[in-house]
Scaffold this motif. Structure first.
Motif, PDB file in Angstrom:
ATOM      1  N   SER A  84      -9.368  -0.154  -1.881  1.00  0.00           N
ATOM      2  CA  SER A  84      -8.812   1.254  -2.948  1.00  0.00           C
ATOM      3  C   SER A  84      -7.381   0.908  -3.284  1.00  0.00           C
ATOM      4  CB  SER A  84      -9.023   2.537  -2.142  1.00  0.00           C
ATOM      5  OG  SER A  84      -7.858   2.938  -1.062  1.00  0.00           O
ATOM      6  N   ARG A  85      -6.786   0.503  -2.292  1.00  0.00           N
ATOM      7  CA  ARG A  85      -5.324  -0.280  -2.808  1.00  0.00           C
ATOM      8  C   ARG A  85      -5.031  -1.585  -1.718  1.00  0.00           C
ATOM      9  NH1 ARG A  85       0.234   2.298  -0.992  1.00  0.00           N
ATOM     10  NH2 ARG A  85       1.374   2.050  -3.194  1.00  0.00           N
ATOM     11  N   MET A  86      -4.351  -1.853  -2.213  1.00  0.00           N
ATOM     12  CA  MET A  86      -3.733  -3.097  -1.841  1.00  0.00           C
ATOM     13  C   MET A  86      -2.425  -3.680  -2.421  1.00  0.00           C
ATOM     14  SD  MET A  86      -4.524  -7.235  -1.454  1.00  0.00           S
ATOM     15  CE  MET A  86      -3.066  -8.547  -1.742  1.00  0.00           C
ATOM     16  N   SER A  87      -1.457  -3.253  -1.405  1.00  0.00           N
ATOM     17  CA  SER A  87       0.244  -3.277  -1.347  1.00  0.00           C
ATOM     18  C   SER A  87       1.112  -4.133  -0.966  1.00  0.00           C
ATOM     19  CB  SER A  87       0.824  -1.812  -1.291  1.00  0.00           C
ATOM     20  OG  SER A  87       0.688  -1.333   0.403  1.00  0.00           O
ATOM     21  N   PHE A  88       2.466  -3.902  -0.759  1.00  0.00           N
ATOM     22  CA  PHE A  88       3.207  -5.393  -0.173  1.00  0.00           C
ATOM     23  C   PHE A  88       2.433  -6.021   0.684  1.00  0.00           C
ATOM     24  CE2 PHE A  88       6.368  -5.781   3.109  1.00  0.00           C
ATOM     25  CZ  PHE A  88       6.917  -7.042   3.320  1.00  0.00           C
TER      26      PHE A  88
END
Length: 138
Positions: A84-88
């Motif tokens: 649902s989300r990929m960040s740093f």
């Protein structure tokens, strides 16, 4: 490398995964979620084994499950796992467990990428989906 963000798999509820009432034990859903993450990563061309050999690890920092209706011994469930989300340095997943179209449970998790020293590491597609070695992966 495949830019895959969703994967579905079937899971048959085993007797050892149930409680005295033959309901799927609540803690088993977290095992299923891990299976879903692993198979999504594998289907996208990633390898936990290669990551760990490089000294990088995904650590669960948050996980939750919302139970809707009981699963039972011998049910054939479908687990759908989505990024649902990929960040740093984090990957967030959502999960849906269904039985013949009926929602059994849903959940979400947050994973951080750490090195052997426990220090946060930057995520990149190159890191996650590097080309398999000539020897192959199991």
């Amino acid at each position: 490398m495949t830019r895959l963000t969703e994967h579905s798999m079937e899971i048959r509820v085993r007797y050892s995964e149930t409680d005295a009432m033959a309901f799927l034990h609540h803690a088993t859903f977290f095992v299923y979620f891990e299976m879903g993450r692993t198979e999504l990563f594998r289907a996208a061309g990633g390898s936990y084994r290669r990551m760990e050999e490089r000294g990088l690890f995904f650590v669960v920092t948050h996980i939750e499950c919302d139970y809707k209706t009981p699963g039972r011994y011998d049910d054939l469930l479908t687990l759908t796992t989505r990024i649902s989300r990929m960040s740093f340095a984090k990957l967030e997943h959502t999960y849906e467990v269904t039985r013949q179209g009926t929602l059994v449970a849903k959940g979400k998790s947050v994973l951080a990428c750490l090195d052997r020293k426990g220090e946060v590491q930057r995520l990149s597609e190159e890191l996650l989906y590097e080309t398999p070695s000539a020897e192959g992966d199991a």
